[in-house]
Design a protein around this motif. Structure first.
Motif, PDB file in Angstrom:
ATOM      1  N   THR A 284       0.937  -0.889   1.026  1.00  0.00           N
ATOM      2  CA  THR A 284       1.866   0.174   0.633  1.00  0.00           C
ATOM      3  C   THR A 284       3.193  -0.473   0.272  1.00  0.00           C
ATOM      4  O   THR A 284       3.683  -1.338   1.006  1.00  0.00           O
ATOM      5  CB  THR A 284       2.082   1.188   1.773  1.00  0.00           C
TER       6      THR A 284
ATOM      7  N   ALA B 226       5.324   3.650   6.421  1.00  0.00           N
ATOM      8  CA  ALA B 226       5.418   2.505   5.524  1.00  0.00           C
ATOM      9  C   ALA B 226       6.011   1.291   6.216  1.00  0.00           C
ATOM     10  O   ALA B 226       5.642   0.151   5.919  1.00  0.00           O
ATOM     11  CB  ALA B 226       6.254   2.865   4.293  1.00  0.00           C
TER      12      ALA B 226
ATOM     13  N   LYS C 166      -7.020   4.147   0.816  1.00  0.00           N
ATOM     14  CA  LYS C 166      -5.618   4.315   1.224  1.00  0.00           C
ATOM     15  C   LYS C 166      -5.242   5.787   1.338  1.00  0.00           C
ATOM     16  O   LYS C 166      -4.765   6.246   2.379  1.00  0.00           O
ATOM     17  CB  LYS C 166      -4.720   3.609   0.208  1.00  0.00           C
TER      18      LYS C 166
ATOM     19  N   MET D 132       1.528   7.027   0.792  1.00  0.00           N
ATOM     20  CA  MET D 132       1.022   5.767   1.331  1.00  0.00           C
ATOM     21  C   MET D 132       0.186   5.002   0.309  1.00  0.00           C
ATOM     22  O   MET D 132      -0.036   3.802   0.442  1.00  0.00           O
ATOM     23  CB  MET D 132       0.194   6.027   2.590  1.00  0.00           C
TER      24      MET D 132
ATOM     25  N   ARG E  35       1.768   1.382  -4.303  1.00  0.00           N
ATOM     26  CA  ARG E  35       1.629  -0.064  -4.058  1.00  0.00           C
ATOM     27  C   ARG E  35       2.738  -0.899  -4.691  1.00  0.00           C
ATOM     28  O   ARG E  35       3.311  -1.752  -4.039  1.00  0.00           O
ATOM     29  CB  ARG E  35       0.253  -0.529  -4.544  1.00  0.00           C
TER      30      ARG E  35
END
Length: 437
Positions: free
Chosen positions: A149, A176, A329, A354, A357
């Protein structure tokens, strides 16, 4: 190409590269996306995928290998300094009151894609692993790449959507933060394994990392606080920059990559001093708009979509990567959030956040490419996956009814902070980001 020959090309290529990055970032903002999306896309366009394939003479003249190497070094230097900035603004206060849910969601958001990514890595090992790469190392790397993340980009999206200080925003930042720390530890493990050669070497590297972290926290932090207490801004700036370089050098020597040392030095840097804040701000003002985009640009340039176009089977692998990335994810984080008591709408929005990327994924992929753990074909697929999963985050969050207001900072954010956020994927202001005591 000698230095005298390369210098004029570099003086031409640098402003061009920065201008392309700025244009890509501006285009992304118009589409209500984080600038990192446009900067990566710009790198793909001026790389072998488009410019190199359609106008190779211009590409060879503007970006010959010698010049590109210099730009890449500047981008890596920008990345190391950015990792220091990230560490210096790490604040675990987001976990207060949300520790149980945050840990559950973040760990499920790592464990599920880690398992699915491991299975995918085993399947891809034969057709996609570079020659000579160990099956375990390759599989572990793919698993880690699926579980990332992007903490800084996430903060930017929350700020843009006006939900940075909302309950969802606070919970997402807490998740995160835990995710980010776990991801760096996993990546350090991958680097140690890939460089170690033998299990004993890997264990030695891991032990040295533990020792290094303890020394930084117990010895370097108090000494640094005492040394910087009475220093002026310019002197503090020199100390901090030299500290970033030396700390990065030590962890690179240990075998866990230089970025870990830069991040660790940021974590132990004392806070609350005006001189330190001014020095950190000075670094940020140069690195974020000028050097860091060069890292995104060169990362995009290493991706070659033409490699995928030559083999239809590659697109099937890309599809499999996207399915694993999204289901692992997003699905894993959503399921954990729902089981923790969150309503479906909030759980789905948290899962979408989340799934972002961006920057962190690019760092992981660049490390894997530099180590030779993955080849250009898989690197290209994973870059496209990072680009797509980052791009769908903001629209998905808006679709679930959170933060329809773009580009406005959270309550209390100054215009200066908002302007800084416009320049990068970084959170808008040190006081608003995640810090560690």
């Amino acid at each position: 190409m000698t230095v005298a020959e390369a210098m004029p090309r570099l003086l031409l290529a640098l402003p061009l590269a920065i201008a392309v990055c700025r244009a890509g970032g501006a285009a992304a903002r118009r589409l209500r996306q984080p600038p990192v999306v446009g900067e990566i896309a710009a790198g793909i366009l001026i790389g072998p995928s488009l410019l190199g394939g359609t106008w190779s003479a211009a590409h060879s003249y503007l970006l010959p290998p010698a010049v590109l190497n210099h730009i890449e070094i500047l981008g890596q230097l920008g990345l190391l300094t950015f990792m220091f900035l990230t560490g210096s603004t790490l604040d675990l206060r987001h976990l207060q009151g949300q520790g149980r849910v945050a840990v559950a969601v973040s760990q499920a958001g790592i464990l599920v894609p880690l398992l699915l990514g491991g299975a995918l890595g085993l399947a891809m090992y034969g057709p996609l692993a570079p020659e000579g790469v160990n099956r375990g190392t390759f599989t572990l790397f793919v698993a880690v790449a699926m579980s990332i993340t992007a903490f800084p980009v996430l903060a930017r999206i929350l700020t843009d959507r006006g939900i940075y200080r909302s309950p969802l925003g606070g919970l997402a930042m807490a998740c995160a933060a835990v995710d980010d720390i776990t991801a760096w530890c996993l990546l350090a493990l991958v680097v140690a394994v890939s460089r170690g050669g033998t299990p004993l070497d890997s264990l030695t590297a891991a032990a040295l990392v533990v020792l290094y972290t303890a020394v930084m926290l117990r010895l370097v932090r108090p000494l640094l606080e005492k040394a910087l207490r009475s220093r002026s801004g310019p002197t503090v700036l020199v100390w901090l920059f030299c500290g970033v370089c030396l700390s990065s050098l030590i962890t690179d020597w240990i075998g866990v990559h230089a970025f870990f040392g830069a991040f660790a030095f940021g974590v132990v840097t004392p806070r609350g001093s005006d001189a330190v804040e001014q020095a950190v701000g000075a670094l940020r003002s140069v690195v974020v708009p000028l050097l860091l985009p060069l890292f995104f640009l060169t990362a995009g340039m290493h991706a070659d979509v033409a490699v995928l176009a030559a083999d239809p089977a590659q697109w099937l692998w890309l599809g499999a990567i996207l399915v694993v990335a999204l289901s692992g994810k997003w699905g894993g984080a959503t399921a954990a959030a729902r089981l923790s008591g969150l309503p479906w709408r909030q759980a789905l929005a948290l899962g979408a956040l989340m799934n972002c990327r961006g920057l962190t994924e690019l760092i992981v992929l660049s490390v894997g490419l530099d180590l030779g753990v993955i080849g250009q074909d898989l690197f290209t697929m994973l870059v496209l996956m990072a680009l797509l999963t980052t791009a769908i985050t903001a629209p998905a969050v808006a679709a679930f009814g959170y933060g329809s207001r773009p580009r406005n900072g959270p309550a209390g954010t100054t215009s200066k902070a908002s302007d800084m956020a416009e320049e990068s994927a970084e959170p808008p202001k040190p006081d608003d980001t995640v810090r560690s005591g």
